[in-house]
Design a protein around this motif. Structure first.
Motif, mmCIF file in Angstrom:
data_model
loop_
_atom_site.group_PDB
_atom_site.id
_atom_site.type_symbol
_atom_site.label_atom_id
_atom_site.label_comp_id
_atom_site.label_asym_id
_atom_site.label_seq_id
_atom_site.Cartn_x
_atom_site.Cartn_y
_atom_site.Cartn_z
ATOM 1 N N LYS A 102 3.249 -10.016 3.458
ATOM 2 C CA LYS A 102 3.579 -11.440 3.546
ATOM 3 C C LYS A 102 3.055 -12.194 2.342
ATOM 4 C CE LYS A 102 3.880 -11.956 8.559
ATOM 5 N NZ LYS A 102 3.260 -12.564 9.769
ATOM 6 N N LYS A 115 -2.011 -4.116 10.710
ATOM 7 C CA LYS A 115 -2.047 -5.578 10.602
ATOM 8 C C LYS A 115 -2.373 -6.011 9.171
ATOM 9 C CE LYS A 115 -3.880 -9.646 12.848
ATOM 10 N NZ LYS A 115 -5.075 -10.427 12.866
ATOM 11 N N HIS A 116 -3.277 -5.291 8.540
ATOM 12 C CA HIS A 116 -3.657 -5.608 7.165
ATOM 13 C C HIS A 116 -2.454 -5.421 6.234
ATOM 14 C CE1 HIS A 116 -6.490 -5.971 3.788
ATOM 15 N NE2 HIS A 116 -5.814 -4.979 3.217
ATOM 16 N N GLU A 149 -0.002 -8.341 6.651
ATOM 17 C CA GLU A 149 -0.488 -9.557 5.998
ATOM 18 C C GLU A 149 -0.371 -9.458 4.481
ATOM 19 O OE1 GLU A 149 -4.421 -9.791 7.530
ATOM 20 O OE2 GLU A 149 -3.812 -10.747 9.436
#
Length: 863
Positions: free
Chosen positions: A57, A50-51, A54
């Motif tokens: 992005k 998930k890190h 992000e």
């Protein structure tokens, strides 16, 4: 259309329920397993994924994303602790890819159902009331064949132990056997994924033979059984339509580690593995056929199979005819005296012996024309052939050279031994006869001349056979030119005209049934001219070569060197063959299957049967179709000629950019690929010399770009070509062509598949790089241009919109391996520093190398 959309929606729903949901379930189980005594790795990995998402992005670089994660979640932030946990993450992700493969394979039959309307049986049914169509189909079946050739190109990363786990895991997932799944996941966690040292050519052959023994032996026989059944139902004579080929141990092009003794060893190995398969089947047969009247024959066949399977001292002889005769005797007795009980078991083994003989798969020999020219030159220095040639032979023109070739059998008396590379060729030429004698002619009957640039490359090789123990009348060999670069493809037709017109070569072809195989290579043509030019050059070469063969009454078979990704001829391969018109010889489909294509499309019996049947049906449907839209009318041909040239110029301009190779060297693991212990073949032909694009193997070239998530060889120049046509007012015509021409549509759809595996957001921060920022923007701009133009042309809103299952699969896989891509960039960034100690450099190299495995395996056809 509505029915098709409904079916597509159903497939997508099945994929989400059967694949995505089950993967998430089993993955949660997997993450809780103890792994190499590293506490909390499974807990931290989802957070890390998930890190990473992000960070990408936010257009952050890996040098920002990874340290930030450790500052936030990890207690120990020393470089050693960071490296240690990154390695554990890699090990988990590698196995997550395997788990996803297994879950997807377990759902294969639900996701892939054969279209009954395009099966052989359906075509035969249509011919019942149509005498013309029936005769056409019957003639096509008599001429048709499919040859799948397994090659040892270095993009297959799963070792045999992991392949076996995948097979068992897939079966357990089909049964939803949680206990077994849990045990197999633990086994997977403890099983090494890579070799400590590079494999030998024989190691590669043994690894690839796993597929022959465990998949193709059953799948090809089952498809052949279905073909036989369909033909018998419609009172047609059964015939063999499937052939298998094999390159490990025979392919020495650019691989100095392949020697003549390897070739002999592999031929013996293939034979022994095959007889073990026969013996395994015969034991089952023997357990059932316990009747009177067959005892002696059963006992004799059992002894023959056992000796050939397990006794290395047993003489190697071609015994396939003896086996077939005795199996037929058993069958006849069952039919006459025992009501045909268990005759199906005998039929199955007879079919397999007819398919595989004593050899399992034909061993192809391949060598570069430049090496073969040197061998011919060496032989010309020795008696008696020395007297046939002037000293300046190599400086003569092509016609003058050919005029001097005598094609006389001769025993050469060598004044001094040749260097090792040349000796290998001479020894191999001699030992092919031994392979044919022991395993049968079909065991080794093709010599492929790569980088073939002139007719004398073939004719001189033919002379080498006559100078090294072969007689003209007994020369049971097929000489196969391989045309690869754009220029070679353009010249191919004239080269074959010279050969077909040559009296000695024509006489040789007549002895070989007037059949000529020609190999066309996608990989090097793509590296040479870009995606669109490569495809169009091969298409035009096939048209010209087919016309030339027809003029000389030659039965032509194209052997396509297709790799995994669209940039190397992969993708929706069967659609290419289904779209061929009468202008292209298509009755004998031959193609290489290599790298992840083997494991992804032929890794299980289910998937192998499906893909073999797809290719057979593609060939049949192409042969009986009355109308083909294959772009050969003047309007379409002129447009595609211009588009290919525009694309070519764009690609060449990029290739000639001063930062082209240095960009790859800095940001991809290109220079480290030689340290990955998966292949006996060097990364480049000029081993030890400076890196040059012309010496770089196409596989390494494509792999480097795929690791960067910038599939340049699979799309670059296409957007420019399409945009130019729009500016010229040809857009409506192009859209019509896309929807009506299966060939053009396949090129475009495969290009979109290639682009779907690209993600420029991962490297968005490159735009600010002082040295390479402008170059990255060139790549990115063409990607965006190509994407916009392809979507506009196809009428889709997103790439691969028409293939939602494949699109979803790619998306899940790309999500799994995103952390690997960032870890790789992190390691490469550290390697660019000059103040590293030797130990630090080795650690970062190992870290970067380890990421390659999972990225390639997840892509399935990336390299």
């Amino acid at each position: 259309m509505i029915q098709k959309q409904k079916a597509t929606g159903q497939k997508e729903a099945i994929f989400n329920n059967e694949v995505v949901s089950r993967f998430e379930l089993y993955n949660s189980l997997f993450l809780t397993l103890p792994f190499y005594k590293v506490k909390d790795t499974g807990t931290l990995l989802p957070l890390f994924i998930k890190h990473c998402e992000e960070g990408v992005k936010a257009k952050q670089a890996s040098r920002e994303i990874i340290p930030a994660f450790f500052n936030k979640y990890a207690q120990n932030n020393s470089e050693k602790d960071i490296m240690d946990l990154l390695f554990r993450f890699i090990q988990y992700i590698e196995r997550q890819v395997v788990l996803f493969d297994a879950v997807e394979d377990a759902s294969f039959q639900k996701l892939n159902t054969m279209d009954d309307q395009s099966s052989l049986h359906s075509y035969l049914s249509k011919g019942v009331d149509n005498e013309v169509l029936s005769h056409k189909i019957e003639q096509l079946i008599q001429d048709f064949s499919l040859r799948l050739v397994l090659t040892a190109h270095p993009t297959q990363f799963y070792p045999g132990a992991v392949l076996s786990i995948i097979t068992d895991l897939t079966a357990a997932i089909k049964r939803n056997d949680i206990l077994t799944i849990n045990e197999l996941l633990q086994q997977l966690g403890k099983t090494p994924f890579f070799n400590k040292k590079s494999p030998t050519p024989v190691d590669e052959a043994l690894s690839l033979a796993w597929y022959l023994e465990n998949v193709f032996y059953f799948a090809a026989a089952q498809i052949q059984a279905e073909v036989d059944q369909s033909l018998q139902e419609f009172q047609m004579e059964s015939r063999k339509v499937i052939e298998l080929g094999f390159w490990p141990g025979g392919d020495r092009d650019g691989n100095p580690n392949v020697h003549a003794d390897n070739t002999i060893q592999v031929a013996k190995m293939l034979r022994q593995i095959l007889f073990r398969c026969y013996y395994r089947d015969f034991r089952n047969l023997k357990r059932r056929i316990t009747f009177r009247g067959v005892e002696d024959t059963i006992s004799m066949v059992h002894d023959v199979l056992y000796k050939n399977a397990f006794d290395s001292n047993s003489p190697y002889q071609d015994i396939s005819t003896v086996l077939l005769d005795n199996l037929q005797k058993i069958k006849d007795t069952l039919l006459e005296d025992h009501d045909g009980l268990f005759v199906n078991l005998v039929d199955d083994l007879i079919r397999k012996v007819k398919l595989y003989g004593n050899y399992f798969a034909s061993l192809d020999i391949r060598q570069d024309s430049r090496v073969l020219r040197r061998v011919h030159a060496f032989c010309r220095q020795n008696k008696p052939v020395k007297a046939f040639f002037p000293e300046n032979y190599d400086e003569l023109g092509e016609k003058e050279k050919i005029a001097l070739l005598t094609f006389k059998s001769a025993k050469i008396n060598y004044d001094s031994p040749p260097e090792e590379l040349l000796q290998d060729t001479l020894q191999t030429i001699s030992e092919i006869r031994e392979i044919q004698s022991s395993n049968g002619e079909l065991a080794c009957h093709r010599f492929i001349i790569s980088n073939c640039q002139q007719a004398s490359d073939i004719l001189q090789l033919l002379e080498l056979f006559l100078w090294n123990g072969w007689e003209e009348q007994d020369l049971k060999m097929d000489f196969v030119p391989l045309f690869e670069t754009v220029n070679d493809l353009e010249d191919a037709s004239e080269i074959m005209e010279t050969l077909y017109s040559h009296p000695f070569y024509r006489k040789h072809l007549e002895r070989r049934g007037n059949k000529q195989d020609i190999m066309l290579g996608f990989s090097d043509s793509t590296k040479d001219g870009g995606y669109l030019m490569a495809n169009w050059s091969i298409f035009n070469a096939k048209v010209a070569l087919t016309k030339k063969a027809d003029e000389h009454n030659i039965r032509l078979a194209f052997f396509d060197g297709r790799g995994g990704p669209p940039a190397r001829g992969g993708g929706k391969t069967h659609r290419f063959y289904a779209s061929m018109g009468r202008e292209i010889a298509n009755k004998n489909i031959q193609l290489t299957i290599q790298g992840q294509t083997i494991s992804s499309q032929y890794g299980s019996i289910d998937s192998a049967e499906f893909n073999i049947a797809q290719l057979i049906n593609a060939g049949i449907s192409s042969g009986i179709r009355e109308k083909h839209n294959v772009l050969l009318d003047p309007v379409h041909k002129d447009i595609l000629d211009v588009m290919a040239e525009d694309s070519y110029q764009a690609f060449v301009a990029l290739r000639n950019h001063p930062l082209f190779l240095s960009y790859l060297e800095k940001f991809s693991p290109l220079t480290l690929l030689s340290k990955i212990n998966i292949s006996s073949r060097p990364v480049k032909r000029n081993a030890g010399g400076p890196l040059k694009l012309e010496d770089l193997r196409a596989i390494s070239f494509v792999t480097a770009w795929s690791q960067l998530k910038q599939s340049i060889p699979g799309f670059y120049g296409v957007g420019t070509a399409l945009e130019n046509q729009e500016k010229k007012g040809n857009w409506a015509n192009l859209q019509q062509t896309y929807h009506q021409s299966g060939y053009f549509k396949t090129i475009i759809d495969n290009c979109m598949m290639s682009m779907s595996k690209s993600d420029f957001s991962i490297t968005a921060h490159f735009a600010n790089d002082e040295q390479f920022g402008a170059f990255w923007k060139i790549l990115h701009d063409e990607f965006e241009r190509s994407k916009a133009m392809l979507l506009k042309l196809s009428g889709q809103e997103s790439l691969m919109e028409n293939y939602p299952v494949e699109k979803r699969s790619i998306a899940v896989r790309e999500k799994i391996v995103l952390p690997l891509v960032l870890i790789q960039h992190y390691a490469l960034g550290h390697l660019s520093q000059e103040n590293l100690s030797d130990q630090e450099r080795q650690s970062y190299e190992k870290l970067a190398i380890r990421t390659v495995y999972g990225i390639v395996n997840a892509g399935r056809n990336l390299a």
